[in-house]
Design a protein around this motif. Structure first.
Motif, PDB file in Angstrom:
ATOM      1  N   VAL A  41      -4.706   6.089  12.590  1.00  0.00           N
ATOM      2  CA  VAL A  41      -4.775   4.984  11.644  1.00  0.00           C
ATOM      3  C   VAL A  41      -5.607   3.883  12.289  1.00  0.00           C
ATOM      4  CG1 VAL A  41      -3.491   3.248  10.352  1.00  0.00           C
ATOM      5  CG2 VAL A  41      -2.515   5.542  10.671  1.00  0.00           C
ATOM      6  N   ASN A  83      -2.167   2.443   4.066  1.00  0.00           N
ATOM      7  CA  ASN A  83      -2.512   3.711   4.712  1.00  0.00           C
ATOM      8  C   ASN A  83      -2.058   3.694   6.170  1.00  0.00           C
ATOM      9  OD1 ASN A  83      -3.747   3.994   2.254  1.00  0.00           O
ATOM     10  ND2 ASN A  83      -5.692   4.738   3.057  1.00  0.00           N
ATOM     11  N   TRP A  84      -0.758   3.757   6.372  1.00  0.00           N
ATOM     12  CA  TRP A  84      -0.134   3.769   7.685  1.00  0.00           C
ATOM     13  C   TRP A  84       0.539   5.100   7.935  1.00  0.00           C
ATOM     14  CZ3 TRP A  84       2.893  -1.512   7.112  1.00  0.00           C
ATOM     15  CH2 TRP A  84       1.964  -2.580   7.159  1.00  0.00           C
ATOM     16  N   THR A 217     -10.657   8.030   5.467  1.00  0.00           N
ATOM     17  CA  THR A 217      -9.983   7.882   4.179  1.00  0.00           C
ATOM     18  C   THR A 217      -9.436   6.470   4.035  1.00  0.00           C
ATOM     19  OG1 THR A 217      -9.372  10.219   4.173  1.00  0.00           O
ATOM     20  CG2 THR A 217      -8.162   8.769   2.679  1.00  0.00           C
ATOM     21  N   PRO A 220      -6.457   4.082  -1.266  1.00  0.00           N
ATOM     22  CA  PRO A 220      -5.022   3.881  -1.028  1.00  0.00           C
ATOM     23  C   PRO A 220      -4.215   5.157  -1.220  1.00  0.00           C
ATOM     24  CG  PRO A 220      -5.912   2.137  -2.420  1.00  0.00           C
ATOM     25  CD  PRO A 220      -6.986   3.167  -2.299  1.00  0.00           C
ATOM     26  N   VAL A 221      -3.314   5.430  -0.276  1.00  0.00           N
ATOM     27  CA  VAL A 221      -2.471   6.623  -0.397  1.00  0.00           C
ATOM     28  C   VAL A 221      -1.423   6.441  -1.487  1.00  0.00           C
ATOM     29  CG1 VAL A 221      -2.848   7.320   1.986  1.00  0.00           C
ATOM     30  CG2 VAL A 221      -0.895   5.843   1.426  1.00  0.00           C
ATOM     31  N   GLY A 226      -6.136   9.417  -3.225  1.00  0.00           N
ATOM     32  CA  GLY A 226      -6.027   9.006  -1.830  1.00  0.00           C
ATOM     33  C   GLY A 226      -4.918   9.769  -1.126  1.00  0.00           C
ATOM     34  N   ALA A 230      -5.429  12.366   1.939  1.00  0.00           N
ATOM     35  CA  ALA A 230      -4.895  11.942   3.227  1.00  0.00           C
ATOM     36  C   ALA A 230      -3.804  12.863   3.758  1.00  0.00           C
ATOM     37  CB  ALA A 230      -4.352  10.517   3.117  1.00  0.00           C
ATOM     38  N   LEU A 243      -7.292   7.380   8.842  1.00  0.00           N
ATOM     39  CA  LEU A 243      -6.991   6.463   7.752  1.00  0.00           C
ATOM     40  C   LEU A 243      -7.458   5.052   8.078  1.00  0.00           C
ATOM     41  CD1 LEU A 243      -3.297   7.464   6.886  1.00  0.00           C
ATOM     42  CD2 LEU A 243      -5.406   8.357   5.887  1.00  0.00           C
ATOM     43  N   ASP A 245      -6.625   1.038   6.498  1.00  0.00           N
ATOM     44  CA  ASP A 245      -5.718   0.370   5.554  1.00  0.00           C
ATOM     45  C   ASP A 245      -6.401  -0.708   4.723  1.00  0.00           C
ATOM     46  OD1 ASP A 245      -6.021  -1.499   7.559  1.00  0.00           O
ATOM     47  OD2 ASP A 245      -3.905  -1.582   8.123  1.00  0.00           O
TER      48      ASP A 245
END
Length: 511
Positions: A41, A83-84, A217, A220-221, A226, A230, A243, A245
């Motif tokens: 990340v 995105n963590w 990526t 947003p997850v 996303g 991811a 990732l 964020d």
């Protein structure tokens, strides 16, 4: 949920498009095959570096902790995280438990979150204590039995010993509820099963270039595409996860150079903001072989620009409801890659109504909406989904999206395609991005108003310059914009689409 015709179910099963594999099965198999794969990340506030195996341990400890709290198959788990790595842990843990995961875009506000919680009645809510403008608000989930807040007490949910194996669940049952961006109303909860989501994961992975590189990526997850890119496709393929964020073109360019990462496309905004950044050099372009484009209307001005820079664009068409309908091959003919949205993918079916609306069905079409009234309105008894998009098919069966049914400007009784006008605007040297909406007109009812994001160092063209440009393009005069406004950026949905309903409100407001 909608009733899926029995003949479609039999066909999807006979073709192997629908299997007995659950999302938990898919993840467990992929994680066993590539435990040492990189997972990173890139964040200023919560960076993380490890492997698939490290994330799986966290996810299985979380799954065990949630199981101790009574969470199991069919229960809903809402996660609202950037995105963590914790987002991956929650998603994977939900799959191991057979729970229904509900990803929520991290920058949704209280109104949207309150609506989603009410619509899904979750057993678990995991959010962030704070990130940018996001701050956890306990009152939004006061009736949720289990709550975890990253940055405060998330680790308290993790058991000492990880869950082993998977809890059994019917692969035809819901696995995910993805809320659409809500450009015109409250978000719509789109329900996908293990079968539809699994097929989509395999389908989308198969359409990507095998030499696409280490993807960065940033989508947003909390958004469908996303999340798939991811947390599912990399596990299926055994490819690294990197990732981000926030979307920062300068950061992306730096990572291209220092880490050898690749920005592989997305909504056109991602690519144009990257190319227009002052730090972008030919050296950066050498890292980008391909640009898979979708998630919004894809102007030919953008695809031709990418092609001229040595980046091969390929376009796709789909939605949260039906994610992969058409796609152009990444190594296909330029005329198709640049100017069409592709031909049908395996399993997908498409037909056009008399007014050009696209109807689709296929193995990755959702089960319906959380709102039965929306389900009834969008799907018919034969399994067809009314997309609300307008398109045309060429002689080779390639689809081109020409408009949304709701994105038509009616000027004096004549329909004007906003997409067509935007294409012409994007051919102007000063224009990086354009959005055309209907503005109230006391004489004609509506006329076209154009809002443009300018390229660095360029001034807003005058109305005279714009009219001359449209005249050179040979566009009928009634289609020419009658207003021209510059914006620093557009209000956007999580997938990068422009929220045109906000632009219409702005244009209609007294100045």
């Amino acid at each position: 949920m909608r009733t899926i015709p029995s003949e479609l179910v039999k066909r999807y099963e006979a073709e192997g498009w629908w299997t007995r594999e659950t999302i938990g099965d898919l993840l467990a198999r992929g994680l066993r095959a590539a435990p040492d794969t990189e997972f990173r990340v890139h964040s200023e506030v919560r960076p993380w570096s490890g492997t698939f195996a490290d994330v799986e341990v966290m996810a299985r400890r979380l799954a065990a902790g949630l199981r101790e709290r009574g969470v199991g198959p069919g229960d809903t788990v809402v996660l609202q995280l950037p995105n963590w790595v914790e987002a991956a842990a929650v998603f994977w843990a939900s799959a191991f438990l057979g729970a229904v995961v509900v990803p929520v875009v991290h920058f949704y506000g209280p109104k949207e979150v309150r609506y989603i919680v009410a619509a899904t009645r979750p057993h678990v809510f995991v959010g962030a204590e704070r990130f940018g403008r996001l701050e956890f608000q306990a009152e939004l989930c006061e009736d949720v039995p289990v709550v975890g807040v990253v940055g405060r007490d998330f680790e308290d949910l993790l058991a000492d010993e990880p869950l082993t194996g998977l809890l059994p669940v019917d692969p035809a049952s819901p696995a995910l509820i993805a809320f659409t961006s809500g450009t015109t109303r409250d978000p719509k909860g789109v329900v996908h099963s293990h079968q539809t989501l699994g097929f989509e994961t395999r389908q989308l992975a198969a359409s990507y270039p095998p030499d696409r590189g280490r993807q960065f990526t940033v989508a947003p997850v909390g958004h469908f595409i996303g999340m798939v890119n991811a947390f599912l496709i990399p596990v299926l393929d055994g490819t690294p996860v990197n990732l981000g964020d926030t979307w920062n073109p300068g950061q992306a360019l730096a990572l291209l150079e220092s880490e050898g990462l690749v920005v592989g496309g997305g909504a056109p905004y991602y690519m144009t903001s990257l190319l227009d950044h002052p730090d972008c050099t030919p050296g950066h372009l050498a890292h980008m072989k391909y640009a898979g484009m979708g998630g919004a209307a894809v102007p030919s001005a953008v695809t031709t620009r990418l092609e001229s820079l040595g980046i091969a664009p390929f376009r796709a068409y789909g939605s949260t409801e039906h994610p992969s309908v058409t796609c152009t091959a990444y190594d296909g003919p330029a005329a198709k890659r640049l100017y069409t949205d592709g031909n049908l993918l395996p399993g997908a079916e498409l037909r056009l109504t008399e007014d050009g609306e696209i109807l689709t069905r296929g193995p990755d079409l959702c089960l319906g909406y959380t709102d039965p009234a929306l389900t009834e309105a969008a799907f018919d008894d034969e399994g067809w989904y009314r997309t609300g998009d307008i398109g045309v098919l060429d002689e080779d069966g390639y689809l081109t999206i020409t408009d949304r049914k709701a994105d038509v400007i009616i000027r004096g009784g004549e329909n004007i395609s906003a997409v067509e006008v935007e294409e012409v605007l994007l051919a102007m040297e000063a224009v990086a991005e354009a959005a055309v909406v209907a503005a109230p007109d006391p004489r004609l009812g509506e006329h076209a108003a154009a809002l443009v994001r300018l390229r660095p160092g360029h001034a807003l063209p005058s109305m005279e310059e714009m009219r001359a440009h449209f005249q050179r393009a040979g566009i009928a005069r009634q289609k020419w914009p009658e207003e021209l406004h510059a914006v620093d950026d557009f209000p956007r949905t999580p997938s990068g689409k422009v929220k045109k309903f906000l632009l219409r409100k702005h244009i209609a407001a007294p100045q």
